[in-house]
Design a protein around this motif. Structure first.
Motif, mmCIF file in Angstrom:
data_model
loop_
_atom_site.group_PDB
_atom_site.id
_atom_site.type_symbol
_atom_site.label_atom_id
_atom_site.label_comp_id
_atom_site.label_asym_id
_atom_site.label_seq_id
_atom_site.Cartn_x
_atom_site.Cartn_y
_atom_site.Cartn_z
ATOM 1 N N LEU A 97 0.848 -1.191 0.000
ATOM 2 C CA LEU A 97 0.000 0.000 0.000
ATOM 3 C C LEU A 97 0.889 1.248 0.000
ATOM 4 O O LEU A 97 1.682 1.461 0.928
ATOM 5 C CB LEU A 97 -0.884 -0.054 1.254
ATOM 6 C CG LEU A 97 -1.631 1.209 1.695
ATOM 7 C CD1 LEU A 97 -2.483 1.785 0.568
ATOM 8 C CD2 LEU A 97 -2.519 0.886 2.893
ATOM 9 N N LEU A 98 0.761 2.039 -1.033
ATOM 10 C CA LEU A 98 1.549 3.270 -1.134
ATOM 11 C C LEU A 98 0.808 4.376 -0.394
ATOM 12 O O LEU A 98 -0.196 4.904 -0.882
ATOM 13 C CB LEU A 98 1.747 3.663 -2.598
ATOM 14 C CG LEU A 98 2.452 2.636 -3.479
ATOM 15 C CD1 LEU A 98 2.495 3.103 -4.928
ATOM 16 C CD2 LEU A 98 3.860 2.353 -2.960
ATOM 17 N N ALA A 99 1.276 4.697 0.796
ATOM 18 C CA ALA A 99 0.578 5.690 1.597
ATOM 19 C C ALA A 99 1.539 6.758 2.104
ATOM 20 O O ALA A 99 1.389 7.287 3.198
ATOM 21 C CB ALA A 99 -0.147 5.003 2.757
ATOM 22 N N ARG A 109 9.239 3.179 5.755
ATOM 23 C CA ARG A 109 9.245 4.607 5.409
ATOM 24 C C ARG A 109 9.975 4.884 4.116
ATOM 25 O O ARG A 109 11.047 4.340 3.899
ATOM 26 C CB ARG A 109 10.040 5.356 6.455
ATOM 27 C CG ARG A 109 9.270 5.732 7.654
ATOM 28 C CD ARG A 109 10.163 6.684 8.366
ATOM 29 N NE ARG A 109 9.935 6.605 9.780
ATOM 30 C CZ ARG A 109 10.389 7.509 10.612
ATOM 31 N NH1 ARG A 109 11.128 8.509 10.158
ATOM 32 N NH2 ARG A 109 10.134 7.414 11.888
ATOM 33 N N GLN A 110 9.415 5.761 3.318
ATOM 34 C CA GLN A 110 10.125 6.176 2.116
ATOM 35 C C GLN A 110 11.049 7.346 2.465
ATOM 36 O O GLN A 110 10.998 7.869 3.582
ATOM 37 C CB GLN A 110 9.144 6.567 1.019
ATOM 38 C CG GLN A 110 8.398 7.844 1.271
ATOM 39 C CD GLN A 110 7.530 8.234 0.078
ATOM 40 O OE1 GLN A 110 6.336 8.010 0.090
ATOM 41 N NE2 GLN A 110 8.145 8.812 -0.931
ATOM 42 N N GLU A 111 11.870 7.733 1.517
ATOM 43 C CA GLU A 111 12.823 8.826 1.765
ATOM 44 C C GLU A 111 12.170 10.177 1.481
ATOM 45 O O GLU A 111 11.154 10.255 0.791
ATOM 46 C CB GLU A 111 14.036 8.699 0.836
ATOM 47 C CG GLU A 111 14.602 7.306 0.717
ATOM 48 C CD GLU A 111 15.012 6.746 2.051
ATOM 49 O OE1 GLU A 111 15.800 7.409 2.733
ATOM 50 O OE2 GLU A 111 14.525 5.671 2.431
ATOM 51 N N GLY A 160 -1.088 14.010 -0.025
ATOM 52 C CA GLY A 160 -2.522 14.239 -0.205
ATOM 53 C C GLY A 160 -2.882 15.708 -0.099
ATOM 54 O O GLY A 160 -3.927 16.062 0.455
ATOM 55 N N THR A 161 -2.051 16.565 -0.662
ATOM 56 C CA THR A 161 -2.282 18.006 -0.505
ATOM 57 C C THR A 161 -3.617 18.449 -1.098
ATOM 58 O O THR A 161 -4.272 19.328 -0.561
ATOM 59 C CB THR A 161 -1.152 18.832 -1.164
ATOM 60 O OG1 THR A 161 -0.734 18.161 -2.334
ATOM 61 C CG2 THR A 161 0.018 19.009 -0.250
ATOM 62 N N ARG A 162 -4.016 17.793 -2.204
ATOM 63 C CA ARG A 162 -5.271 18.222 -2.838
ATOM 64 C C ARG A 162 -6.480 17.971 -1.948
ATOM 65 O O ARG A 162 -7.483 18.644 -2.039
ATOM 66 C CB ARG A 162 -5.447 17.517 -4.194
ATOM 67 C CG ARG A 162 -4.565 18.088 -5.266
ATOM 68 C CD ARG A 162 -4.569 17.227 -6.497
ATOM 69 N NE ARG A 162 -3.747 16.033 -6.328
ATOM 70 C CZ ARG A 162 -3.662 15.041 -7.209
ATOM 71 N NH1 ARG A 162 -4.390 15.090 -8.312
ATOM 72 N NH2 ARG A 162 -2.880 14.013 -7.001
HETATM 73 P P1 UTP Z 1 -0.563 11.169 -5.745
HETATM 74 O O1 UTP Z 1 0.161 11.311 -7.018
HETATM 75 O O2 UTP Z 1 -2.039 11.305 -5.773
HETATM 76 O O3 UTP Z 1 0.083 12.162 -4.690
HETATM 77 O O4 UTP Z 1 -0.186 9.740 -5.153
HETATM 78 P P2 UTP Z 1 -0.350 12.540 -3.205
HETATM 79 O O5 UTP Z 1 0.894 13.087 -2.570
HETATM 80 O O6 UTP Z 1 -1.009 11.410 -2.472
HETATM 81 O O7 UTP Z 1 -1.458 13.673 -3.378
HETATM 82 P P3 UTP Z 1 -1.340 15.214 -3.771
HETATM 83 O O8 UTP Z 1 -0.823 15.221 -5.189
HETATM 84 O O9 UTP Z 1 -0.398 15.841 -2.795
HETATM 85 O O10 UTP Z 1 -2.754 15.704 -3.641
HETATM 86 C C1 UTP Z 1 -0.575 8.512 -5.707
HETATM 87 C C2 UTP Z 1 -0.253 7.427 -4.701
HETATM 88 O O11 UTP Z 1 1.144 7.361 -4.456
HETATM 89 C C3 UTP Z 1 1.397 7.544 -3.063
HETATM 90 C C4 UTP Z 1 0.189 8.251 -2.520
HETATM 91 O O12 UTP Z 1 0.077 8.042 -1.123
HETATM 92 C C5 UTP Z 1 -0.905 7.627 -3.340
HETATM 93 O O13 UTP Z 1 -1.243 6.350 -2.832
HETATM 94 N N1 UTP Z 1 2.632 8.327 -2.911
HETATM 95 C C6 UTP Z 1 2.788 9.494 -3.589
HETATM 96 C C7 UTP Z 1 3.598 7.867 -2.063
HETATM 97 O O14 UTP Z 1 3.433 6.800 -1.421
HETATM 98 N N2 UTP Z 1 4.729 8.611 -1.925
HETATM 99 C C8 UTP Z 1 4.936 9.774 -2.583
HETATM 100 O O15 UTP Z 1 6.001 10.396 -2.400
HETATM 101 C C9 UTP Z 1 3.939 10.237 -3.442
#
Ligand code: UTP
Length: 406
Positions: free
Chosen positions: A93-95, A175-177, A99-101
């Motif tokens: 799960l990429l979290a 954790r990612q970098e 999520g700024t938007r």
């Molecule tokens: P988005 O491209 O939608 O970016 O990520 P974001 O940071 O979640 O949202 P905004 O653009 O700031 O609104 C797509 C997926 O990649 C993950 C996000 O959590 C989401 O699941 N992601 C994105 C990461 O895990 N790491 C990152 O550095 C960027």
């Protein structure tokens, strides 16, 4: 780093301004800033003035559409189920995104999409994963990528909710970098007197961060052969989908990508294609008008496989390509920064650049990929914004259509 050394490193790169408040900092502040500076990848900063790499020769890629999948469903399901039962599939799960938007500081997965009762994004994703595990048997480890900014809050949220019923032994976090942000002039931005403006470095580094956290050994011990990597924000995401797993295994390809057919030529999604003979995802703005509108003999758009950030990667291939450098994308963003008076400014317009690697570029590194079509109304409800397109509102509507009580 010693003071002198630090000053030399920065002077050599014209970045001494980040020490403007150095003399005001206490030892902890100095230590923090100095540590951040020592981790800066200076080669990134040069990319600000370079254009993105030119694209190669683009051609259509062959994959499976929904009709073909339906015709071979049982065969694919049997193969996928067998792999699941044998513990060969892991979920990632990429979290780590910001999520700024969506406009909330909390991890996106903690967002409540419920109406009459709480229903958190993480909770819904765990349910989707549990459906597949219950259907097939076996166990699927869930590896959750976080960032420095949301790691603690994410772990605490899972613990507080008893992992939403998922076996705790099958959940691990890594954790990612972080990467520094710069102004358009290439100068590092500060977010505080003792801190660079840092943000997660994109989702492309997930595998190296996963290995750095020591989880490679866990996956190997479990016999994981396939990683299903997916985004946090699609609440209709089917995770560890046995039919997708089976189809990808049967294809003999090193990766698989779920896609939805583009609704219209100008739709803003990345599409799967072949680029110089290798699978690739090309962004909507990189597609010429002619290509975007190109149709085959049956009148269907040729470049219409819109990716939804749900990929399968073969573990063996990932081990082989771990050292491959992914292209770094320079994204123009609004970056809060400390101005010359030491006041934190939240800009209304884009004022700087962030550096990110993207998972979609891993498809190219993997060398081969199976595009796998899914039905948009059943599998794609991304939450990017609070209202409007791809928002909490549209996701709620889609969840309800799929029988989820909100
Ligand atoms: P988005 O491209 O939608 O970016 O990520 P974001 O940071 O979640 O949202 P905004 O653009 O700031 O609104 C797509 C997926 O990649 C993950 C996000 O959590 C989401 O699941 N992601 C994105 C990461 O895990 N790491 C990152 O550095 C960027």
């Amino acid at each position: 780093m010693k003071d002198r050394q630090l000053k030399d490193v920065l002077a050599a790169r014209g970045q001494q301004h980040v020490l403007r408040w150095w003399d005001e900092l206490d030892d902890a502040g100095k230590e923090k800033l100095s540590e951040q500076i020592s981790r800066v990848d200076w080669s990134l900063l040069e990319l600000v003035s370079h254009p993105e790499r030119a694209r190669g020769n683009i051609a259509p890629i062959d994959g499976l559409d929904m009709e073909e999948i339906a015709a071979r469903r049982e065969e694919f399901f049997a193969i996928g189920k067998e792999a699941m039962r044998a513990g060969k599939v892991a979920a990632v799960l990429l979290a780590g995104g910001q999520g700024t938007r969506l406009g909330s500081d909390a991890p996106k997965g903690t967002y409540n999409v419920g109406v009459t009762r709480p229903l958190f994004i993480f909770e819904q994703l765990i349910r989707n994963l549990t459906d597949a595990v219950s259907e097939c048997g076996g166990s699927v480890p869930l590896y959750v990528m976080t960032s420095e900014a949301n790691d603690e809050a994410t772990r605490a949220f899972f613990a507080e909710h008893d992992y939403f019923g998922y076996p705790e032994k099958d959940v691990a976090f890594f954790r990612q970098e972080m990467a520094p942000a710069v102004g358009f002039d290439g100068k590092l931005l500060l977010s505080a007197k003792d801190s660079l403006a840092l943000s997660p470095n994109g989702n492309g580094g997930w595998y190296s961060s996963f290995l750095r956290a020591g989880l490679g050994a866990d996956a190997e011990r479990r016999g994981v052969e396939w990683f299903n990597v997916f985004a946090v924000d699609n609440v209709l995401q089917r995770i560890a989908d046995p039919v997708f797993v089976g189809a990808t295994i049967a294809s003999g390809r090193a990766s698989g990508a779920k896609y939805v057919r583009k609704a219209y030529p100008e739709e803003r999604v990345g599409v799967l294609c072949l680029e110089d003979g290798l699978p690739s995802v090309i962004e909507y703005y990189e597609l010429s008008e002619e290509m975007a509108n190109l149709r085959d003999g049956a009148g269907r758009l040729v470049y219409a496989d819109g990716v939804i950030l749900n990929y399968l990667f073969c573990a063996k291939t990932l081990r082989e390509i771990v050292d491959a450098r992914l292209p770094v994308h320079v994204a123009r963003k609004k970056v809060p920064y400390l101005n010359e008076e030491g006041v934190l400014v939240t800009p209304e317009r884009e004022n700087g650049c962030k550096f990110e690697t993207l998972i979609l570029d891993m498809v190219r590194c993997a060398g081969s990929c199976l595009p796998f079509e899914v039905e948009r109304s059943r599998e794609f409800a991304p939450i990017k914004n609070r209202t409007g397109t791809d928002s909490v509102d549209t996701a709620r509507e889609l969840l309800e259509k799929n029988g989820v009580t909100l």
